[in-house]
Design a protein around this motif. Structure first.
Motif, short mmCIF file in Angstrom:
data_model
loop_
_atom_site.label_atom_id
_atom_site.label_comp_id
_atom_site.label_asym_id
_atom_site.label_seq_id
_atom_site.Cartn_x
_atom_site.Cartn_y
_atom_site.Cartn_z
N THR A 1 -59.55 5.45 102.04
CA THR A 1 -59.08 4.53 102.81
C THR A 1 -59.85 3.11 102.82
N GLU B 1 -56.40 -0.13 107.13
CA GLU B 1 -56.26 0.95 107.53
C GLU B 1 -55.08 -0.83 108.14
N LYS C 1 -52.83 -1.10 111.41
CA LYS C 1 -52.33 0.09 113.03
C LYS C 1 -51.37 -1.48 114.00
N SER D 1 -51.20 1.19 105.48
CA SER D 1 -52.90 1.51 104.31
C SER D 1 -53.03 1.31 102.85
#
Length: 312
Positions: free
Chosen positions: A3, A6, A8, A30
């Motif tokens: 990854t 990412e 969030k 992601s």
């Protein structure tokens, strides 16, 4: 593949006239190295705001919270000078509206060469040579004549390809393209699609923001469906177009010409009027009492995820 980006619980809110517009409201996504992720949705779903937030390109009157982690660094916590070291060289942005994005007082060659001189090479003759190579790569020929042209002399399709050239000029790891086919004809859409496929083959990871489902189908590895500031479905491209899961995503597919051009009934509610339930329920034929509570993004066995109580 690992990854590289990412996201969030990303929230982007705009305070206006005593209310708060929640353009992006808790997004989790992601992106893995060398993949192409397409974020699709209607106008006003928050797609472009999401893309701008990733690189700190938002206006000063908004707030962005959550985390946007790139190679260990949270981009939301970096200073402007630190972000300038990443923009163009590590993560590049291709804006929509090429006519408005280009500086009319600078030549095409100077604008494509700017990220090269900032991030790659200072020698002017070497920069010019690289710009000529990029013009040849994006099929704007003869490059020796076009390099000193101004934007007014380029068609919309040529300007869009020039923006892609500017995006990749600094040799980024991730390229974010915002509505790269907006406002151009079908032949130029195909040319931009072919160009981005070649860019992907060079190992550059792509995040494509688009309302053009055909474009997403031709280019993406995965599809993320966005509605009213939320991700509603994330799925592998072939599975998605074979049979979308979320009722909103199904409606989008039914709107395609090959499926009869059936529009989705109703209109998107303004995000400041969100009342805690499913954001699509007022337009959904499956809506029930349970939909008065918003569902989470429910993971599925095949690696997909969908925000709908039908799959709980």
């Amino acid at each position: 593949m690992h990854t590289i980006l990412e996201v969030k619980q990303l929230h982007v809110h705009f305070p206006t006239s005593g209310k708060v517009v929640r353009a992006v409201d808790g997004v989790d996504i992601s992106i893995t190295q060398s993949e192409t992720l397409a974020i699709i949705g209607e106008s006003g779903s928050g797609k472009s705001v999401l893309g701008l937030a990733l690189l700190g390109l938002l206006p000063a009157n908004c707030t962005a919270t959550g985390t946007v982690r790139y190679r260990g660094a949270d981009l939301l916590r970096l200073s402007e000078s630190e972000l300038e070291m990443i923009r163009g060289s590590k993560i590049a942005w291709v804006p929509q509206n090429p006519a408005g994005a280009m500086n009319p007082s600078m030549t095409i060659g100077a604008q494509i060469g700017e990220p090269i001189s900032l991030h790659v090479e200072k020698n002017r003759s070497i920069v010019r040579k690289k710009v000529l190579e990029l013009l040849q790569f994006i099929r704007i020929t003869p490059p020796e004549e076009r390099i000193d042209s101004y934007p007014y002399s380029f068609s919309g399709g040529m300007l869009q390809r020039s923006l892609v050239a500017m995006g990749i000029a600094g040799l980024p790891e991730l390229l974010i393209a915002d509505e790269p086919t907006k406002g151009i004809d079908i032949m130029n859409r195909q040319a931009v699609s072919s160009l981005l496929r070649i860019v992907r083959e060079k190992g550059i990871t792509l995040l494509v923001i688009t309302h053009d489902l055909s474009f997403a189908r031709n280019l993406a590895d995965r599809i993320a469906v966005m509605y009213s500031g939320r991700i509603m479905e994330i799925r592998e491209k072939k599975s998605f177009f074979k049979g979308a899961l979320h009722p909103y995503a199904r409606g989008m597919l039914r709107s395609l010409p090959e499926n009869g051009l059936h529009p989705i009934a109703g209109r998107t509610r303004e995000t400041d009027k969100y009342d805690g339930g499913c954001r699509f329920r007022f337009r959904c034929t499956y809506a029930g009492e349970k939909c008065r509570v918003e569902p989470p993004l429910i993971p599925l066995p095949d690696g997909a995820a969908v925000r709908c109580w039908l799959y709980d």
